[in-house]
Design a protein around this motif. Structure first.
Motif, PDB file in Angstrom:
ATOM      1  N   LEU A 135       0.841  -1.207   0.000  1.00  0.00           N
ATOM      2  CA  LEU A 135       0.000   0.000   0.000  1.00  0.00           C
ATOM      3  C   LEU A 135       0.870   1.248   0.000  1.00  0.00           C
ATOM      4  O   LEU A 135       0.619   2.202  -0.740  1.00  0.00           O
ATOM      5  CB  LEU A 135      -0.925   0.027   1.218  1.00  0.00           C
ATOM      6  N   ARG A 136       1.903   1.232   0.830  1.00  0.00           N
ATOM      7  CA  ARG A 136       2.810   2.384   0.913  1.00  0.00           C
ATOM      8  C   ARG A 136       3.503   2.625  -0.428  1.00  0.00           C
ATOM      9  O   ARG A 136       3.614   3.762  -0.888  1.00  0.00           O
ATOM     10  CB  ARG A 136       3.839   2.170   2.031  1.00  0.00           C
ATOM     11  N   ALA A 137       3.935   1.544  -1.091  1.00  0.00           N
ATOM     12  CA  ALA A 137       4.613   1.685  -2.392  1.00  0.00           C
ATOM     13  C   ALA A 137       3.679   2.313  -3.421  1.00  0.00           C
ATOM     14  O   ALA A 137       4.088   3.199  -4.190  1.00  0.00           O
ATOM     15  CB  ALA A 137       5.114   0.326  -2.879  1.00  0.00           C
ATOM     16  N   ALA A 138       2.421   1.898  -3.438  1.00  0.00           N
ATOM     17  CA  ALA A 138       1.459   2.468  -4.388  1.00  0.00           C
ATOM     18  C   ALA A 138       1.231   3.955  -4.106  1.00  0.00           C
ATOM     19  O   ALA A 138       1.205   4.773  -5.033  1.00  0.00           O
ATOM     20  CB  ALA A 138       0.130   1.697  -4.323  1.00  0.00           C
ATOM     21  N   LEU A 139       1.087   4.311  -2.827  1.00  0.00           N
ATOM     22  CA  LEU A 139       0.888   5.718  -2.471  1.00  0.00           C
ATOM     23  C   LEU A 139       2.113   6.561  -2.824  1.00  0.00           C
ATOM     24  O   LEU A 139       1.973   7.684  -3.305  1.00  0.00           O
ATOM     25  CB  LEU A 139       0.578   5.864  -0.986  1.00  0.00           C
ATOM     26  N   GLU A 140       3.291   6.028  -2.565  1.00  0.00           N
ATOM     27  CA  GLU A 140       4.506   6.775  -2.889  1.00  0.00           C
ATOM     28  C   GLU A 140       4.632   7.026  -4.385  1.00  0.00           C
ATOM     29  O   GLU A 140       5.027   8.110  -4.813  1.00  0.00           O
ATOM     30  CB  GLU A 140       5.743   6.035  -2.347  1.00  0.00           C
ATOM     31  N   GLU A 160      -4.136  -3.453 -12.996  1.00  0.00           N
ATOM     32  CA  GLU A 160      -4.666  -2.112 -12.733  1.00  0.00           C
ATOM     33  C   GLU A 160      -5.687  -2.147 -11.596  1.00  0.00           C
ATOM     34  O   GLU A 160      -5.735  -1.225 -10.779  1.00  0.00           O
ATOM     35  CB  GLU A 160      -5.286  -1.533 -14.010  1.00  0.00           C
ATOM     36  N   ASP A 161      -6.491  -3.202 -11.555  1.00  0.00           N
ATOM     37  CA  ASP A 161      -7.460  -3.328 -10.459  1.00  0.00           C
ATOM     38  C   ASP A 161      -6.747  -3.408  -9.104  1.00  0.00           C
ATOM     39  O   ASP A 161      -7.179  -2.798  -8.121  1.00  0.00           O
ATOM     40  CB  ASP A 161      -8.344  -4.559 -10.636  1.00  0.00           C
ATOM     41  N   GLU A 162      -5.653  -4.160  -9.069  1.00  0.00           N
ATOM     42  CA  GLU A 162      -4.898  -4.278  -7.820  1.00  0.00           C
ATOM     43  C   GLU A 162      -4.268  -2.944  -7.442  1.00  0.00           C
ATOM     44  O   GLU A 162      -4.260  -2.560  -6.273  1.00  0.00           O
ATOM     45  CB  GLU A 162      -3.825  -5.367  -7.941  1.00  0.00           C
ATOM     46  N   ALA A 163      -3.751  -2.220  -8.407  1.00  0.00           N
ATOM     47  CA  ALA A 163      -3.164  -0.904  -8.122  1.00  0.00           C
ATOM     48  C   ALA A 163      -4.226   0.047  -7.581  1.00  0.00           C
ATOM     49  O   ALA A 163      -3.984   0.769  -6.613  1.00  0.00           O
ATOM     50  CB  ALA A 163      -2.515  -0.317  -9.372  1.00  0.00           C
ATOM     51  N   ARG A 168      -6.650   2.911  -3.077  1.00  0.00           N
ATOM     52  CA  ARG A 168      -7.870   3.201  -2.322  1.00  0.00           C
ATOM     53  C   ARG A 168      -7.693   2.846  -0.843  1.00  0.00           C
ATOM     54  O   ARG A 168      -7.993   3.644   0.045  1.00  0.00           O
ATOM     55  CB  ARG A 168      -9.057   2.445  -2.916  1.00  0.00           C
ATOM     56  N   LEU A 169      -7.155   1.654  -0.559  1.00  0.00           N
ATOM     57  CA  LEU A 169      -6.961   1.253   0.837  1.00  0.00           C
ATOM     58  C   LEU A 169      -5.949   2.152   1.551  1.00  0.00           C
ATOM     59  O   LEU A 169      -6.154   2.529   2.708  1.00  0.00           O
ATOM     60  CB  LEU A 169      -6.496  -0.208   0.905  1.00  0.00           C
ATOM     61  N   GLY A 170      -4.867   2.475   0.859  1.00  0.00           N
ATOM     62  CA  GLY A 170      -3.873   3.364   1.451  1.00  0.00           C
ATOM     63  C   GLY A 170      -4.456   4.722   1.793  1.00  0.00           C
ATOM     64  O   GLY A 170      -4.213   5.268   2.876  1.00  0.00           O
ATOM     65  N   LEU A 171      -5.240   5.265   0.874  1.00  0.00           N
ATOM     66  CA  LEU A 171      -5.866   6.569   1.126  1.00  0.00           C
ATOM     67  C   LEU A 171      -6.913   6.487   2.235  1.00  0.00           C
ATOM     68  O   LEU A 171      -7.051   7.416   3.032  1.00  0.00           O
ATOM     69  CB  LEU A 171      -6.480   7.118  -0.165  1.00  0.00           C
ATOM     70  N   GLN A 172      -7.642   5.371   2.297  1.00  0.00           N
ATOM     71  CA  GLN A 172      -8.609   5.209   3.377  1.00  0.00           C
ATOM     72  C   GLN A 172      -7.905   5.175   4.735  1.00  0.00           C
ATOM     73  O   GLN A 172      -8.365   5.804   5.693  1.00  0.00           O
ATOM     74  CB  GLN A 172      -9.437   3.936   3.179  1.00  0.00           C
ATOM     75  N   LEU A 173      -6.799   4.448   4.809  1.00  0.00           N
ATOM     76  CA  LEU A 173      -6.032   4.429   6.065  1.00  0.00           C
ATOM     77  C   LEU A 173      -5.525   5.818   6.413  1.00  0.00           C
ATOM     78  O   LEU A 173      -5.640   6.266   7.549  1.00  0.00           O
ATOM     79  CB  LEU A 173      -4.844   3.468   5.945  1.00  0.00           C
ATOM     80  N   LEU A 174      -4.979   6.492   5.430  1.00  0.00           N
ATOM     81  CA  LEU A 174      -4.428   7.825   5.658  1.00  0.00           C
ATOM     82  C   LEU A 174      -5.508   8.818   6.079  1.00  0.00           C
ATOM     83  O   LEU A 174      -5.253   9.707   6.891  1.00  0.00           O
ATOM     84  CB  LEU A 174      -3.707   8.304   4.401  1.00  0.00           C
ATOM     85  N   SER A 175      -6.706   8.648   5.568  1.00  0.00           N
ATOM     86  CA  SER A 175      -7.783   9.575   5.922  1.00  0.00           C
ATOM     87  C   SER A 175      -8.153   9.488   7.401  1.00  0.00           C
ATOM     88  O   SER A 175      -8.722  10.418   7.949  1.00  0.00           O
ATOM     89  CB  SER A 175      -9.018   9.334   5.056  1.00  0.00           C
ATOM     90  N   THR A 176      -7.811   8.396   8.067  1.00  0.00           N
ATOM     91  CA  THR A 176      -8.131   8.269   9.486  1.00  0.00           C
ATOM     92  C   THR A 176      -7.229   9.141  10.353  1.00  0.00           C
ATOM     93  O   THR A 176      -7.465   9.256  11.555  1.00  0.00           O
ATOM     94  CB  THR A 176      -8.034   6.802   9.970  1.00  0.00           C
TER      95      THR A 176
END
Length: 193
Positions: A135-140, A160-163, A168-176
């Protein structure tokens, strides 16, 4: 998969060893969490010496109160991060309040904004460093290298679906990071949602 209320084995054993007063346990605990504690404290306070002081306070608290950790609330890492953030925010608030009382510039509203901002930034840092590496790698890739999900998928060697899912999951975590109580504690440790 382990039950949610069962802490990781290392956490349980460490708490037991600390409760028995094993000095070696405190050393292991320090080795594992010192950089996390100091980094969070520094992020909130913006001062090396103050972060050193909070680091000492956190480890003294853990040594004196190992039973304060409640495994049902989450992993020991989260407990230590929350304790650090709470103490650092209290210190920041006390320092800024004292500066205002001595005739410093600003208002109590500005002080609270500063405290909230520091708390949210520290929580966001903790979330990013604690999230799973994929997740961190995708966000970076998306944030620092301005890649869209298609480019991130190609760079990561995933569909692409996995990316999209990872972003999405990384951003959801970060939004918390915004979901903190008055002292910056996440809801599972007494904060308010």
């Amino acid at each position: 998969m382990a039950k949610k209320d069962a802490p990781p084995r290392w956490d349980r054993k460490m708490q037991q060893r600390l409760a028995r007063g094993e000095a070696a346990a405190l050393g292991e605990f320090y080795d594992r969490f010192a950089s996390l504690v100091h980094g969070l404290a520094h992020r909130v306070l913006g001062d090396e010496r103050a972060a050193d002081g909070i680091t000492r306070e956190v480890f003294a608290h853990v040594w004196e109160n190992p039973d304060a950790y409640d495994p049902k609330q989450g992993p020991m890492r989260s407990w230590v991060a929350t304790l650090t953030q709470r103490l650092a925010v209290q210190r920041l608030r006390a320092n800024e309040t004292a500066a205002l009382a001595r005739g410093g510039h600003g208002t109590t509203e500005e002080l609270e904004r500063k405290v909230r901002s520091a708390s949210v930034a520290a929580r966001a840092d903790y979330i990013v460093t604690s999230m799973p590496a994929p997740l961190r790698a995708a966000l970076e890739l998306a944030y620092f290298q301005r890649r869209d999900y298609r480019q991130a998928a190609a760079d990561l060697g995933v569909t692409e679906d996995e990316a999209r899912r990872r972003l999405r999951l990384g951003l959801q975590l970060l939004s918390t990071a915004q979901d903190t109580g008055p002292t910056g504690a996440p809801p599972e440790y007494g904060g308010v949602r």
